[in-house]
Scaffold this motif. Structure first.
Motif, PDB file in Angstrom:
ATOM      1  N   ASP A   1       1.011  -1.365   0.022  1.00 25.09           N
ATOM      2  CA  ASP A   1       0.034   0.174   0.074  1.00 25.09           C
ATOM      3  C   ASP A   1       0.675   1.230  -0.010  1.00 25.09           C
ATOM      4  OD1 ASP A   1       1.012   0.384   2.513  1.00 25.09           O
ATOM      5  OD2 ASP A   1      -0.997   0.124   3.652  1.00 25.09           O
ATOM      6  N   GLY A   2       2.119   0.963  -0.079  1.00 25.57           N
ATOM      7  CA  GLY A   2       3.212   2.308  -0.359  1.00 25.57           C
ATOM      8  C   GLY A   2       3.378   2.718  -1.771  1.00 25.57           C
ATOM      9  N   HIS A   3       3.292   1.835  -2.818  1.00 22.33           N
ATOM     10  CA  HIS A   3       3.549   2.225  -3.940  1.00 22.33           C
ATOM     11  C   HIS A   3       2.265   2.610  -4.446  1.00 22.33           C
ATOM     12  CE1 HIS A   3       7.653   0.686  -3.965  1.00 22.33           C
ATOM     13  NE2 HIS A   3       6.979  -0.473  -3.426  1.00 22.33           N
ATOM     14  N   GLY A   4       2.153   3.176  -5.870  1.00 21.43           N
ATOM     15  CA  GLY A   4       1.008   3.679  -6.417  1.00 21.43           C
ATOM     16  C   GLY A   4      -0.234   2.593  -6.626  1.00 21.43           C
ATOM     17  N   GLY A   5      -1.447   2.873  -6.240  1.00 18.02           N
ATOM     18  CA  GLY A   5      -2.424   1.825  -6.634  1.00 18.02           C
ATOM     19  C   GLY A   5      -3.794   2.289  -6.212  1.00 18.02           C
ATOM     20  N   PHE A   6      -4.535   1.341  -6.033  1.00 18.65           N
ATOM     21  CA  PHE A   6      -6.020   1.716  -6.009  1.00 18.65           C
ATOM     22  C   PHE A   6      -6.482   1.639  -4.455  1.00 18.65           C
ATOM     23  CE2 PHE A   6      -7.176   0.007 -10.445  1.00 18.65           C
ATOM     24  CZ  PHE A   6      -7.306   1.484 -10.987  1.00 18.65           C
ATOM     25  N   GLY A   7      -5.740   0.846  -3.789  1.00 21.95           N
ATOM     26  CA  GLY A   7      -6.610   0.428  -2.521  1.00 21.95           C
ATOM     27  C   GLY A   7      -5.742   0.189  -1.236  1.00 21.95           C
ATOM     28  N   GLU A   8      -6.061  -0.276  -0.357  1.00 25.49           N
ATOM     29  CA  GLU A   8      -5.311  -0.663   0.873  1.00 25.49           C
ATOM     30  C   GLU A   8      -4.323  -1.659   0.459  1.00 25.49           C
ATOM     31  OE1 GLU A   8      -5.925   0.510   3.661  1.00 25.49           O
ATOM     32  OE2 GLU A   8      -8.274   1.028   3.455  1.00 25.49           O
ATOM     33  N   LEU A   9      -4.275  -2.379  -0.629  1.00 22.59           N
ATOM     34  CA  LEU A   9      -3.008  -3.349  -0.925  1.00 22.59           C
ATOM     35  C   LEU A   9      -3.202  -3.563  -2.216  1.00 22.59           C
ATOM     36  CD1 LEU A   9      -2.597  -5.972   2.030  1.00 22.59           C
ATOM     37  CD2 LEU A   9      -0.846  -4.163   1.284  1.00 22.59           C
ATOM     38  N   ASP A  10      -2.155  -3.357  -3.286  1.00 24.67           N
ATOM     39  CA  ASP A  10      -2.258  -3.824  -4.587  1.00 24.67           C
ATOM     40  C   ASP A  10      -1.239  -4.810  -4.809  1.00 24.67           C
ATOM     41  OD1 ASP A  10      -4.376  -2.041  -4.939  1.00 24.67           O
ATOM     42  OD2 ASP A  10      -3.588  -0.926  -6.603  1.00 24.67           O
ATOM     43  N   VAL A  11      -1.482  -5.586  -5.827  1.00 28.09           N
ATOM     44  CA  VAL A  11      -0.347  -6.631  -6.190  1.00 28.09           C
ATOM     45  C   VAL A  11       0.800  -6.131  -7.238  1.00 28.09           C
ATOM     46  CG1 VAL A  11       0.286  -8.764  -7.103  1.00 28.09           C
ATOM     47  CG2 VAL A  11      -1.961  -8.254  -5.951  1.00 28.09           C
ATOM     48  N   PHE A  12       1.846  -6.180  -6.751  1.00 26.56           N
ATOM     49  CA  PHE A  12       3.080  -5.822  -7.750  1.00 26.56           C
ATOM     50  C   PHE A  12       3.828  -6.730  -8.180  1.00 26.56           C
ATOM     51  CE2 PHE A  12       1.530  -2.209  -5.220  1.00 26.56           C
ATOM     52  CZ  PHE A  12       1.650  -1.237  -6.189  1.00 26.56           C
ATOM     53  N   VAL A  13       4.598  -6.607  -9.376  1.00 21.72           N
ATOM     54  CA  VAL A  13       5.675  -7.548  -9.853  1.00 21.72           C
ATOM     55  C   VAL A  13       6.957  -6.869 -10.245  1.00 21.72           C
ATOM     56  CG1 VAL A  13       5.065  -6.984 -12.411  1.00 21.72           C
ATOM     57  CG2 VAL A  13       6.155  -9.292 -11.551  1.00 21.72           C
ATOM     58  N   THR A  14       8.074  -7.462  -9.744  1.00 19.85           N
ATOM     59  CA  THR A  14       9.431  -7.074  -9.870  1.00 19.85           C
ATOM     60  C   THR A  14      10.506  -8.080 -10.301  1.00 19.85           C
ATOM     61  OG1 THR A  14      11.341  -5.874  -8.447  1.00 19.85           O
ATOM     62  CG2 THR A  14       9.862  -7.566  -7.470  1.00 19.85           C
TER      63      THR A  14
END
Length: 842
Positions: free
Chosen positions: A558-571
Motif C-alpha cells: 500500500d506504499g506504492h501507487g495503486g487503487f486501495g489498501e493493498l495492490d499486487v506488484f511485480v518486480t
C-alpha cells in the motif's frame, strides 16, 4: 668534519677512562669467575648497573643497567647474615641501591623519549617495574602522543579506532587534551577508507565517540536519507543530545510527517522537544487533525471534508489514502475516465514528480485486459471460509487454509481431469490449540512453509508424510512478526515479509517490509536483510511470491501507487544475488481494486493467479484470474518423471541442477519419498545439467539446452539409478550425458568437467575398473567415426587420470557406429547414438 666527529667520539671514552670506575670487562670477568664470593657477585652486579647507567660509558644502556640492578638485588636477598655484613663492607647500601633504581628508571624514560618510538616507551612502561606516579604519568603521556602521531601518519581507521578504544582510560586520565585531535583523525580516516553511507558503521562511530555527534550529523543524515531505518535510528539516538544532530532529526521528522498521522507527529514532538517549533511541525499537526476518519470510507456528505483534507494534507500518505477512497466508487464501477479526472484534480497538490500519482494515472489510462476472477468452485469452497491458496509448482495440488468456527487448519486437494478432488486436512500439521495456514511450497514440492500460531515454520515431506514443523529463526533472531515467505529453488535463501526494527520508515503496526535471509553452513538461517527502498516503503509491503523462474517476485503493497489498501506488484531480480530488484510495477486495474489484494500465487506457466477474496455476504473463497501478459514471469521448462532404484522402489536421492556455463548450483530437487516423483523447473535462456546424488548410488545425469527456447517446454524422463555394487556386478553401461565435445572434435567442453570430476571421485572412492566407450552415428565414413570415437574416449580417460585415477582403473575404446541405440534414420535417433558410456568391469 670527519676529524671533528672522531674527536667527539673519543672524548667520552677518555672521560670514562679517567673516572675511576672499574672496567666493564673486568666486572664481567669477576662474575664469570667460579671463586667469586656471593657478596662480591651481588656487589659486582650493582657496579655493572652503574656502568651501564653512565651516559659517558660506551656501554650506556638503561635496559642493561636495570637488568643488572635487579639481578644484584636478587643475589643480595639470598645472602646469609655474615655475607650481608661483608657486602656492606664492600660498599653495598640498600638506600643507595634503591636510589640507583630510581635513577635508572628516570634515565630509562629519557632514553626512550630520545629514541622517539612509541614501541620503546611501551616497553619501558611494561618492563621497568613499579614506576612512581610521576614517571608513569610522564611516560604514558609521551607514549600516547608518539603512538597517535604514528597512527595519524598512517591514517588507518581501524588502527586509530582500536587505539582510541584500547587507551580510553589512559587518555582520559593523562592526556584529555588529545581527545579532540584523536576523534578528528578517526573521522578523517573513516571517511577516507570506509563506506560512509553504511548506517551501522556510522552508528558504531557515534557510539564510540558520542561527544563528536556534530561531526557525524551530516553523514548520518545522508545515509539515513538513502536507507531510512527510522525506528532503528531513533532507538540508537535515544540517549544522544538531539541538538547536535539537526540534519538527522530533520530526516526522522520527514518520515513521521509523511505518514500524515496525528499520533506520529505528536510522538515526534514529545521525543524531540527542542524541535517543536521547527520544520513547520505545528501546521502539520493542525492539518492531521482535519483528516476524516478513513475507516468509514468516502460518502457524499463527507465530500467537502475529503477534498479540503487532500488539498491541505498532500503529499502525505494519509492524504493519498483519502484520494484512493475518493475515487473508490468510480474504480469499482470501472468508470476510469471519471476516476482519472478526480486524480488529476488533486495531482498538483502532491507535486509533479510524485510516483504514486504517476502510477495511479498510468493504471487508469491503461486499457483493460478483459480478464475477471473466477471461483474455484464449490468443491474447494465451503461455508466455512477458505483462503491462503498455495499451488504446487506442477499445478497438481492446492494447499489452503480453512477456517471452521475460528479454528484455522491446512487442507489440500489434488487436481483431476475436470477440476479438483474434495479437500482433505493435513492432520500431521493441524492442531486444535493453534492456527495453521500454508504460506508457500518449494518448487520441488518437498518443503511446505506454514504459519503456526504467529510463527513461520517449515516442514519436510518424508516417507511417513510431513515432518514436525520447525521455526525458521531461533528466538534471538526472530522478527517481531513474520508473514508470507518464499524459499528459493536451491534452498539457500528465503524471502519473507516481516515487521522489525530494520523496516524502512517509522515504527507502526502496518509498517511491514520484505527481507531475505541466507542458509548458513550449520543449516540455520542467517540474520534478515532488508531488501531496500526499491521494493519497501514506510508502509505495508508483504505477501511475497517467488515464481519458479527464480527471477520474478510478486508482492502486495500500500506504499506504492495503486487503487486501495493493498495492490499486487511485480518486480524482476537483477543479477545473480537476491537484494537487487527492478522498480515494482502495479498489475493493473483487472487485478487490483480499492480493497485488500494480496496473497496471489502464480502458476508455473505464468498464465493464472490464485487468490482469496470476499463474496458479498459470504466468507472468503478461493479464486483464480488470468495474469496480464506484460506481467507474466519468464517462461520455464519443466522436467518431470520418477526416480527409482533398479528394483522399482523410490530412490532415497537428490537431484542437483547446475548451470552448465558457470557450474553454479541453481536447484536442489527432492523427489517424493513415497512415489519417487520429481519436478524440476528451469528458466529458459540457459543450458543445465541435472544429476542424481545419493549414498552409494551411481550419479546418473542428463542435460537440457534452453538457450534458444522462447516459451514453456515440458519434458518427461523416468530415471533409474543403480547402486555402485549393482552397476559393477551387472557390468552395466551408463551414458555420460553431461559429457560434451566440440563439433567433430575430441576437445572436451569445460561444461563437462563437473560430470567427469564426479566420475573420477567415484572410481577412486570405490576402487572401480571401468571402460570409457565412445560411439558415433553412421554419418560419414566408418573408419573416421571409429577413430573419432576412440579419440574422444582417450580424451575422457586422460582427464580422469589427471584427477587421480590410475591407468589400471580406466580403459578407453572407440566403437564408432557399431553399437547404435536407435535407428540412424532420424535426427533424434542419431543424437542418441552419439554418446560416451561408462562400462563397469570386474
Amino acid at each position: 668534519m670527519r676529524l671533528t666527529a672522531l674527536i667527539l667520539l673519543i672524548l667520552p671514552i677518555l672521560a670514562f677512562a679517567q673516572s675511576g670506575l672499574p672496567e666493564t670487562e673486568d666486572l664481567q670477568q669477576q662474575l664469570s669467575a667460579p671463586d667469586t664470593a656471593p657478596e662480591e657477585r651481588a656487589w659486582t652486579y650493582i657496579q655493572l648497573a652503574r656502568q651501564y647507567l653512565s651516559p659517558d660509558c660506551p656501554c650506556y644502556q638503561p635496559d642493561s643497567a636495570y637488568h643488572y640492578l635487579r639481578e644484584g638485588q636478587r643475589q643480595y636477598r639470598k645472602l646469609s647474615n655474615r655475607e650481608l655484613r661483608k657486602a656492606g663492607q664492600l660498599g653495598y647500601d640498600e638506600q643507595q641501591v634503591n636510589q640507583l633504581k630510581q635513577d635508572i628508571r628516570e634515565e630509562g624514560l629519557k632514553y626512550y623519549q630520545a629514541n622517539g618510538s612509541s614501541a620503546g616507551v611501551a616497553y619501558y612502561l611494561d618492563n621497568y617495574g613499579r614506576l612512581s606516579h610521576e614517571l608513569r604519568k610522564e611516560g604514558t603521556k609521551y607514549f600516547l602522543e608518539l603512538r597517535f602521531k604514528e597512527l595519524q601518519a598512517e591514517s588507518q581507521y581501524d588502527s586509530l579506532k582500536a587505539f582510541a578504544e584500547t587507551f580510553a582510560p589512559q587518555l582520559k586520565e593523562y592526556l584529555p587534551s588529545l581527545q579532540p585531535q584523536l576523534e578528528r583523525a578517526v573521522f578523517e580516516a573513516f571517511f577516507t577508507t570506509q563506506d560512509s553511507t553504511n548506517l551501522n558503521d556510522l552508528f558504531r562511530l557515534l557510539r564510540d565517540f558520542p561527544d563528536a555527534a556534530p561531526l557525524l550529523d551530516a553523514p548520518i543524515s545522508r545515509a539515513l536519507s538513502e536507507f531510512p531505518l527510522i525506528t532503528k535510528t531513533e532507538n540508537i539516538l535515544r540517549e544522544a543530545d538531539h541538538r547536535d544532530l539537526p540534519q538527522t532529526v530533520r530526516v526522522i521528522y520527514l518520515y513521521h510527517y509523511f505518514t500524515g498521522d496525528w499520533g506520529d507527529l505528536i510522538g515526534f514532538q514529545n521525543r524531540y522537544p527542542f524541535y517543536s517549533d521547527s520544520f513547520n511541525l505545528k501546521r502539520a499537526v493542525t492539518v492531521a487533525q482535519l483528516a476524516p476518519d478513513l475507516d468509514l470510507g468516502f460518502t457524499d456528505d463527507r465530500k467537502d471534508a475529503f477534498e479540503r483534507y487532500i488539498e491541505l494534507g498532500a503529499p502525505t500518505q494519509k492524504a493519498y489514502f483519502a484520494l484512493q477512497q475518493y475515487i473508490a466508487r468510480d474504480v469499482e464501477a470501472q468508470n476510469w475516465e471519471r476516476a482519472l479526472a478526480k486524480v488529476e484534480q488533486f495531482a498538483g497538490y502532491f507535486g509533479e514528480k510524485d510516483e504514486r500519482i504517476q502510477q495511479l494515472q498510468q493504471i487508469l489510462r491503461a486499457p483493460s485486459e478483459g480478464i475477471a476472477p473466477r471461483s474455484l468452485g464449490d468443491t474447494l469452497n465451503s461455508i466455512d471460509g477458505e483462503y491462503a491458496p498455495v499451488l504446487s509448482a506442477d499445478g497438481q495440488r492446492m494447499y489452503f487454509c480453512r477456517n471452521r468456527d475460528g479454528d484455522e487448519d491446512i487442507y489440500f486437494a489434488d487436481r483431476n481431469p475436470i477440476g479438483w478432488n474434495y479437500p482433505q486436512p493435513i492432520t500431521a500439521l493441524n492442531t486444535q490449540s493453534s492456527h495453521e495456514a500454508p504460506l508457500n511450497i518449494s518448487p520441488d514440492g518437498s518443503t511446505l512453509l506454514m504459519y503456526d500460531g504467529g510463527v513461520v515454520e517449515y516442514t519436510k515431506r518424508t516417507v511417513d508424510g510431513w515432518s514436525p514443523s520447525v521455526p525458521f529463526f531461533p528466538e534471538d533472531r526472530r522478527p517481531d512478526w513474520q508473514g508470507m515467505s518464499a524459499i528459493t529453488a536451491d534452498g539457500e535463501a528465503v524471502i519473507f515479509a516481516a515487521r522489525s526494527i530494520d523496516c524502512i520508515g517509522a515504527r507502526n503496526e502496518d509498517n511491514i517490509d520484505l527481507f531475505v535471509a541466507y542458509r548458513q553452513a550449520d543449516g540455520q538461517w542467517g540474520p534478515p536483510i532488508n531488501l531496500g527502498t526499491t521494493l519497501n516503503t514506510p508502509f505495508e509491503d508483504r505477501s511475497p511470491f517467488l515464481h519458479p523462474d527464480q527471477r520474478t517476485l510478486y508482492f502486495s503493497s500500500d506504499g506504492h501507487g495503486g487503487f486501495g489498501e493493498l495492490d499486487v506488484f511485480v518486480t524482476r531480480r537483477i543479477g545473480d544475488g537476491w537484494t537487487e530488484w527492478s522498480p515494482p510495477v502495479n498489475l493493473g486495474k483487472d487485478i487490483n481494486g480499492p480493497g485488500y489484494d494480496w496473497g496471489y500465487r502464480i502458476s508455473t506457466d505464468g498464465r493464472t493467479a490464485y487468490f482469496s477474496g470476499f463474496e458479498p455476504g459470504w466468507k472468503e473463497e478461493l479464486y483464480e484470474i488470468g495474469v496480464p501478459e506484460a506481467h507474466r514471469p519468464i517462461p520455464v521448462a519443466t522436467v518431470t518423471g520418477t526416480l527409482t532404484r533398479q528394483s522399482g522402489a523410490p530412490a532415497e536421492a537428490l537431484l542437483i541442477v547446475n548451470d552448465l556455463e558457470t557450474g553454479e548450483e541453481v536447484a536442489r530437487v527432492h523427489p517424493d519419498p513415497q512415489t519417487g516423483q520429481y519436478f524440476i523447473t528451469l528458466p529458459v535462456g540457459k543450458r543445465y545439467s541435472y544429476t542424481v546424488t545419493g549414498e552409494g548410488l551411481y550419479p546418473v545425469g542428463n542435460h537440457i539446452d534452453l538457450r534458444e527456447a522462447t516459451g514453456t517446454l515440458e519434458r518427461k524422463e523416468n530415471i533409474t539409478v543403480p547402486s555402485i555394487p549393482e552397476a559393477r556386478e551387472a557390468g552395466l553401461s551408463l551414458p555420460l550425458r553431461n559429457l560434451f565435445f566440440e563439433t567433430d572434435s575430441h576437445t572436451i567442453d569445460p561444461a563437462s568437467h563437473p560430470e567427469l570430476n564426479r566420475l573420477a571421485q567415484l572410481v577412486q572412492d570405490y576402487d572401480l575398473k571401468v571402460e570409457i566407450a565412445g560411439h558415433t552415428d553412421n554419418q560419414g565414413g566408418a573408419e573416421y567415426n571409429k577413430a573419432l570415437s576412440q579419440r574422444r574416449a582417450d580424451a575422457a580417460r586422460a582427464y580422469l587420470l589427471q584427477q587421480g585415477c590410475t591407468p589400471a582403473q580406466i580403459e578407453a575404446t572407440g566403437y564408432g557406429p557399431e553399437q547404435p541405440l536407435q535407428d540412424n534414420a532420424s535426427a533424434e535417433g542419431r543424437a542418441q547414438n552419439r554418446r560416451v558410456e561408462i562400462r563397469f568391469r570386474e
